[in-house]
Scaffold this active site. Structure first.
Site, PDB file in Angstrom:
ATOM      1  N   MET A 528       0.829  -1.201   0.000  1.00  0.00           N
ATOM      2  CA  MET A 528       0.000   0.000   0.000  1.00  0.00           C
ATOM      3  C   MET A 528       0.863   1.250   0.000  1.00  0.00           C
ATOM      4  O   MET A 528       1.894   1.305   0.684  1.00  0.00           O
ATOM      5  CB  MET A 528      -0.922   0.054   1.228  1.00  0.00           C
ATOM      6  CG  MET A 528      -1.929  -1.055   1.336  1.00  0.00           C
ATOM      7  SD  MET A 528      -3.025  -0.742   2.735  1.00  0.00           S
ATOM      8  CE  MET A 528      -3.951  -2.267   2.771  1.00  0.00           C
ATOM      9  N   ASP A 529       0.410   2.241  -0.737  1.00  0.00           N
ATOM     10  CA  ASP A 529       0.984   3.565  -0.601  1.00  0.00           C
ATOM     11  C   ASP A 529       0.525   4.137   0.737  1.00  0.00           C
ATOM     12  O   ASP A 529      -0.486   3.697   1.302  1.00  0.00           O
ATOM     13  CB  ASP A 529       0.506   4.440  -1.763  1.00  0.00           C
ATOM     14  CG  ASP A 529       1.073   5.837  -1.685  1.00  0.00           C
ATOM     15  OD1 ASP A 529       2.241   5.983  -1.301  1.00  0.00           O
ATOM     16  OD2 ASP A 529       0.333   6.792  -2.004  1.00  0.00           O
TER      17      ASP A 529
END
Length: 840
Positions: A528-529
């Site tokens: 995930m960013d």
């Protein structure tokens, strides 16, 4: 495009470029890496563009073209050398997924990727079997690689500038299949569309007539010969029906095979047996041995199965069309003279002023220029809580206005609203078939001729080798033909895939193809960013540190008064915190901004300032405070930004500002772990301290910080090597390279972002991280339904096949089992459309 020969183009780039048919997802990239790395010696010699079906191999690898093509062929894909060209040239080569199964299949382009092509409405195309027939007939006319199909909307697309010149040949080729084609027109009012509606009504009427005639014939037959004779207790009795019963059965058969016979005859002529030919042979065989009731029943139930399949697809079509119908047909616009009038939405230009009354539906995408209201965005995003909108807020077609009147300026035409794009992409997604769906199609392709050969063996072997009666074993061969009909098996997967895609779209999750619907069920790690994914992507007051005996409310009130007129994001964070705590903010006077340092103003005659730690030394003349320095160091160590609030030459307190973690992020990460995701990883370009703090707060397993986009790609490659299937969740713009490299790219908050929708395999149309575990559960539910359908279909056929070989099955029993199986798998698959709507 380069104006040069292929050889010079390749030489100038110092690489071989191959068009690889079947390369369009990361599974195929993995297969190619495994096949080619031992050949070229180093992974750095290879470069993949799965979106465009391209492979580049550096000439330095020293491997010849023939060896590379041979290695690619060993994976089940095929390749051809091509010159390197412009990106636009390669974009035209985008191929639809041939699946992750490794079987070489023609590349199918998505509708949105077809240059200079034509789109046809195909009347009578209701299942994958008809798509296969169209490929065989139209493919030789235009080239199989130029064809793609949109089963939901009943469309066929032909790529290439010569498509228009081939229209006559295309129309004739379609007619040979028993279907009919016309150029696609938006809307349902064309003559061809009306003819299609009539055809469906006629087909439904003929199916009902067939069933009624079977009942009439059965009643006459039973009255004359008895029920036992009709139900075929003994072939020896030869209880032939009366003439009136034979007439009723004949009408039943003719009504049922009206739309089956042309396809069966074509299959026989092409020596490609399919379900239609199999059923026609069974009907003819039953008539040949005088079993009129069985022949009529076989014909009727097969027609009924086709009607069920068309109905199931029609329901999916209606579910998708219902998305479009939620937008109003007309809009009230205000012209330059201030006159309001209602006009069709198709005629509203971009930039027009549209008036939306309280309770009305927003007709087009736009931006609010006047008014405040709460808008229900559930039709687009699935978000059940109305969203407050005011000036400059973006709104979307099909959403429902609350109690306030709004005036919006349109930003997209009716044909390109977010709603219209969702509908188009759902339709196009179906043509990108899932691996399971492709497996079933290939299985049925082999299965049907094998069954016909087995039926022939059942008819010939017992009488010739075991001395059985010819008539009895011919009857058993017909039973085997009927029960082995792969109707339920073939329709089980596409119905489930279409229902799963439609159900997800109604939830606000846009899945771009059946292959991407199955992948979430199999992922083992998620990257995930940080900003905009685990966090909200905007500053928030995390902590208040009053000093010198002051209170938190006083500290916040003074800071908010100074920042009241500022548009800086940190100012908004301070004002939001003041509002949450009920602080009455009175703007300061004589406010002066000191660029890069802070803001100074007057409150009740006192000079109050808000500034950065760097401004502190200048303000206090270099004097130090150990407690203040320790607090600033602690805040910085936590990855937060420290803001100093002071009065004259003293410090009132500190405000710690950080990126706001999504309230649900911790719970979502925990849910992902419970779902069996072994590793949840954060990939961020932010500094390590704030990334570590957010990871600790949310429960993320591992953090990679201070990454450039290319370093995110390297991190994804390491995760793929460790875990296999890996999903990358980001905003779809700066995370695009990593999303493309991952097994599955998921865009967060994709609404309004063209880049996110184009880049990702799946777009979460609302800014809601909770859709991620829902997506995994939905994918697993879809796979469960598919497995149930396939297992049930095969089990029914195995049981009745065994009974047939033992001579214990009857034709009408086989019919009931086959049609019952078809009905059950259709209904089971359609549950996916409403499953999660009911669960919410």
């Amino acid at each position: 495009m380069f104006e040069q020969t292929e050889a010079s183009a390749i030489a100038s780039e110092r690489r071989w470029r191959f068009k690889v048919h079947g390369l369009d997802c990361q599974n195929e990239v993995r297969l190619l890496r495994e096949a080619l790395i031992p050949l070229v010696g180093d992974e750095r010699f290879l470069s993949f563009q799965p979106k465009h079906g391209l492979l580049d191999v550096d000439i330095e690898s020293g491997i010849g073209v023939e060896a590379i093509i041979a290695a690619i062929s060993a994976t089940g894909m095929s390749a051809a050398l091509k010159a390197t060209g412009s990106f636009a040239e390669d974009e035209a080569d985008v191929g639809g997924c041939s699946g992750c199964s490794g079987e070489p299949e023609p590349v199918e382009l998505a509708f949105a990727d077809r240059p200079n092509g034509s789109i046809f409405k195909i009347h009578g195309m209701d299942c994958g079997d008809e798509v296969a027939v169209l490929k065989r007939e139209v493919g030789p006319v235009v080239g199989l690689e130029n064809l793609s199909f949109d089963l939901i909307n009943g469309r066929m697309s032909v790529a290439g500038s010569s498509a228009a010149a081939q229209h006559a040949g295309i129309l004739k080729a379609v007619e040979r299949t028993g279907m009919r084609a016309e150029l696609w027109q938006e809307g349902g009012g064309s003559a061809g569309a009306l003819a299609e509606q009539r055809r469906r009504r006629v087909q439904a009427g003929l199916t009902i007539t067939s069933g009624a005639m079977v009942l009439v014939g059965f009643a006459i037959h039973a009255r004359a010969n008895g029920f036992a004779a009709v139900l075929h207790e003994s072939l020896a009795r030869e209880a032939h029906p009366p003439l009136l019963a034979m007439l009723a059965y004949s009408l039943a058969i003719l009504s049922a095979v009206r739309y089956v016979a042309p396809k069966a005859i074509l299959a026989a002529r092409r020596l490609r047996p399919d379900m239609n030919l199999l059923m026609l042979v069974a009907v003819a065989g039953a008539l040949g041995i005088g079993q009129w009731f069985e022949a009529a029943t076989v014909a009727f139930f097969f027609a009924l199965a086709l009607a069920l399949e068309a109905w199931s697809l029609g329901r999916a079509r209606r579910a998708v069309a219902a998305l479009m119908e939620i937008a109003p047909d007309s809009a009230r616009i205000r012209d330059v003279a201030g006159i309001e009038k209602d006009v069709p939405v198709a005629e509203v230009a971009v930039g027009a002023h549209v008036i939306v009354p309280p309770g009305g539906k927003i007709p087009l995408d736009g931006r609010v220029v006047a008014g405040t209201s709460a808008v229900n965005q559930a039709p687009i995003t699935g978000e059940s809580v109305p969203v407050t909108v005011a000036q400059d807020t973006v709104v979307y077609a099909g959403t429902i206005n609350g109690m306030g009147a709004l005036e919006i300026v349109t930003t997209r035409p009716a044909s390109d609203t977010t709603l219209a794009r969702i509908v188009r992409m759902v339709g196009e997604a179906q043509s990108k078939r899932a691996p399971t769906e492709q497996w079933v199609e290939r299985f049925a392709r082999i299965y049907t001729p094998v069954v016909m050969a087995l039926s022939l063996a059942v008819f010939l072997v017992p009488p010739l080798l075991l001395g059985g009666g010819w008539a009895a074993w011919f009857y058993q061969a017909l039973v085997l033909l009927v029960i082995a009909c792969p109707c339920a098996l073939v329709i089980s997967t596409p119905v489930s895939i279409v229902a799963g895609l439609t159900g997800a779209a109604r939830r606000g999750v846009l899945i771009k193809g059946g292959i991407h619907l199955e992948t979430p069920a199999r992922i083992t790690a998620i990257a995930m960013d940080k900003t905009g994914t685990l966090t909200l992507g905007r500053p928030k007051v995390v902590e208040l540190v009053p000093l010198g005996g002051r209170g938190e409310i006083e500290l916040l009130a003074l800071a908010a008064a100074i920042e009241a007129r500022s548009e800086h994001p940190i100012a908004h964070a301070i004002l939001d915190a003041a509002t949450e705590r009920g602080v009455d903010v009175v703007p300061a006077k004589s406010v002066t901004a000191l660029p890069g340092q802070g803001v100074v103003g007057a409150i009740d005659g006192r000079e109050v300032w808000v500034g950065s730690p760097g401004y502190l030394g200048e303000r206090l003349g270099g004097s130090s405070d150990d407690e203040l320095a320790a607090q600033l160091q602690r805040i910085a160590g936590a990855g937060l930004t420290g803001i100093v609030v002071g009065e004259a030459q003293s410090v009132i307190g500190l405000i710690a500002i950080g990126d706001a973690v999504r309230p649900e992020a911790t719970q979502i990460v925990a849910q992902l772990h419970k779902l069996g995701i072994a590793q949840v990883v954060m990939l961020t370009g932010d500094s390590r301290a704030p990334a570590q703090a957010i990871a600790h707060e949310t429960g993320v397993d591992e953090v990679y910080a201070e990454l450039l986009p290319e370093q995110k790609v390297e991190a994804i490659e390491r995760l793929v090597a460790q875990h296999g299937l890996v999903a990358m969740v980001g905003d779809g713009v700066n995370d695009a390279p990593a999303m493309a490299r991952a097994s599955l790219g998921i865009a967060m908050g994709a609404i309004g972002s063209d880049a996110a929708i184009e880049t990702a395999d799946i777009a979460l149309m609302q800014d809601d991280l909770s859709q991620l575990p829902w997506l995994i559960r939905h994918s697993r539910a879809t796979l469960t339904v598919i497995r149930q359908n396939i297992g049930f279909s095969l089990a029914v056929k195995l049981v009745f096949g065994g009974l047939t070989l033992l001579g214990m099955a009857s034709l009408w029993g086989a019919i009931a089992a086959d049609v019952g199986a078809s009905l059950l798998v259709v209904l089971n698959g359609l549950r996916l459309i409403d499953r999660d709507q009911r669960a919410r």
